[in-house]
Design a protein around this motif. Structure first.
Motif, PDB file in Angstrom:
ATOM      1  N   LEU A 171       0.834  -1.196   0.000  1.00  8.59           N
ATOM      2  CA  LEU A 171       0.000   0.000   0.000  1.00  8.59           C
ATOM      3  C   LEU A 171       0.870   1.249   0.000  1.00  8.59           C
ATOM      4  CD1 LEU A 171      -2.749  -1.142   2.500  1.00  8.59           C
ATOM      5  CD2 LEU A 171      -2.795  -1.190   0.002  1.00  8.59           C
ATOM      6  N   ASP A 172       0.520   2.185  -0.863  1.00  6.98           N
ATOM      7  CA  ASP A 172       1.298   3.411  -1.027  1.00  6.98           C
ATOM      8  C   ASP A 172       0.392   4.440  -1.704  1.00  6.98           C
ATOM      9  OD1 ASP A 172       3.081   5.444  -1.782  1.00  6.98           O
ATOM     10  OD2 ASP A 172       4.704   4.019  -2.129  1.00  6.98           O
ATOM     11  N   SER A 173      -0.053   5.432  -0.949  1.00  7.62           N
ATOM     12  CA  SER A 173      -1.022   6.387  -1.491  1.00  7.62           C
ATOM     13  C   SER A 173      -0.462   7.196  -2.656  1.00  7.62           C
ATOM     14  CB  SER A 173      -1.528   7.324  -0.393  1.00  7.62           C
ATOM     15  OG  SER A 173      -0.451   8.041   0.177  1.00  7.62           O
ATOM     16  N   LYS A 174       0.840   7.441  -2.682  1.00  8.59           N
ATOM     17  CA  LYS A 174       1.385   8.220  -3.805  1.00  8.59           C
ATOM     18  C   LYS A 174       1.322   7.425  -5.118  1.00  8.59           C
ATOM     19  CE  LYS A 174       6.224   7.082  -3.167  1.00  8.59           C
ATOM     20  NZ  LYS A 174       7.411   7.404  -2.454  1.00  8.59           N
ATOM     21  N   GLY A 191      -1.329   5.443  -5.598  1.00  8.07           N
ATOM     22  CA  GLY A 191      -2.746   5.131  -5.724  1.00  8.07           C
ATOM     23  C   GLY A 191      -3.099   3.751  -5.205  1.00  8.07           C
ATOM     24  N   THR A 197      -4.237   2.057  -2.334  1.00  5.95           N
ATOM     25  CA  THR A 197      -4.870   2.212  -1.033  1.00  5.95           C
ATOM     26  C   THR A 197      -5.862   1.078  -0.818  1.00  5.95           C
ATOM     27  OG1 THR A 197      -6.700   3.537  -1.915  1.00  5.95           O
ATOM     28  CG2 THR A 197      -4.696   4.736  -1.228  1.00  5.95           C
ATOM     29  N   ARG A 198      -6.322   0.916   0.396  1.00  2.00           N
ATOM     30  CA  ARG A 198      -7.330  -0.111   0.704  1.00  2.00           C
ATOM     31  C   ARG A 198      -8.612   0.151  -0.089  1.00  2.00           C
ATOM     32  NH1 ARG A 198      -5.045  -4.322   2.590  1.00  2.00           N
ATOM     33  NH2 ARG A 198      -3.789  -4.064   4.439  1.00  2.00           N
ATOM     34  N   GLU A 199      -8.893   1.423  -0.407  1.00  2.00           N
ATOM     35  CA  GLU A 199     -10.121   1.795  -1.105  1.00  2.00           C
ATOM     36  C   GLU A 199     -10.043   1.623  -2.624  1.00  2.00           C
ATOM     37  OE1 GLU A 199      -8.441   3.959   1.078  1.00  2.00           O
ATOM     38  OE2 GLU A 199      -9.643   3.165   2.731  1.00  2.00           O
ATOM     39  N   LYS A 200      -8.870   1.406  -3.148  1.00  2.00           N
ATOM     40  CA  LYS A 200      -8.676   1.313  -4.598  1.00  2.00           C
ATOM     41  C   LYS A 200      -9.465   0.144  -5.181  1.00  2.00           C
ATOM     42  CE  LYS A 200      -6.466   1.879  -8.574  1.00  2.00           C
ATOM     43  NZ  LYS A 200      -6.554   3.077  -9.366  1.00  2.00           N
TER      44      LYS A 200
END
Length: 135
Positions: free
Chosen positions: A18-21, A23, A25-28
């Motif tokens: 997981l790495d928001s930069k 994209g 994310t758990r929500e992806k």
């Protein structure tokens, strides 16, 4: 090589991925159909896992990479003409770069994918030929 989607949710990815930069994310929600089998057009390694390049549900004319934990390998055989290559990152002094397993035109040309995404006719023709051979 063929893979079958077991999840299209970032919620199923291992925590270290997981790495928001990026994209991730758990929500992806990835544009993949759970249960569908896809042809892999190239393989790379990043964040300690394989990533598969495949044509997704967006009907783009080029493959997009997805993390392997979203899939089950349904046919692990690789085309006999695929090769392995590593390209060092010219921006750093170390040997970190990218490794790619795919057909030689892509594996041996660091700008192949960029030209494919941009729609360069010769590159698109090479990819279409490869895609049609693996269909």
């Amino acid at each position: 090589m063929k893979v079958q989607v077991i999840s299209n949710s970032g919620g199923q990815l291992p925590l270290p991925m997981l790495d928001s930069k990026w994209g991730l994310t758990r929500e992806k929600v990835f544009p993949l159909s759970v249960g569908k089998e896809y042809t892999v057009h190239a393989i790379t390694a990043l964040k300690e896992v394989f990533w598969y390049y495949l044509l997704d549900e967006r009907d783009l004319p080029y493959p997009v990479w997805y993390p392997s934990p979203l899939f089950r390998v349904s046919d692990g055989s690789l085309p006999a003409h695929w090769v392995v290559n590593h390209t060092a990152n010219a921006m750093t002094q170390d040997r970190v770069g990218s490794s790619l397993i795919t057909f030689k035109e892509w594996a041996n040309d660091p700008s192949f994918y960029e030209r494919l995404v941009e729609g360069e006719p010769g590159t698109v023709a090479v990819f279409r030929n490869e895609r049609d051979m693996s269909a």
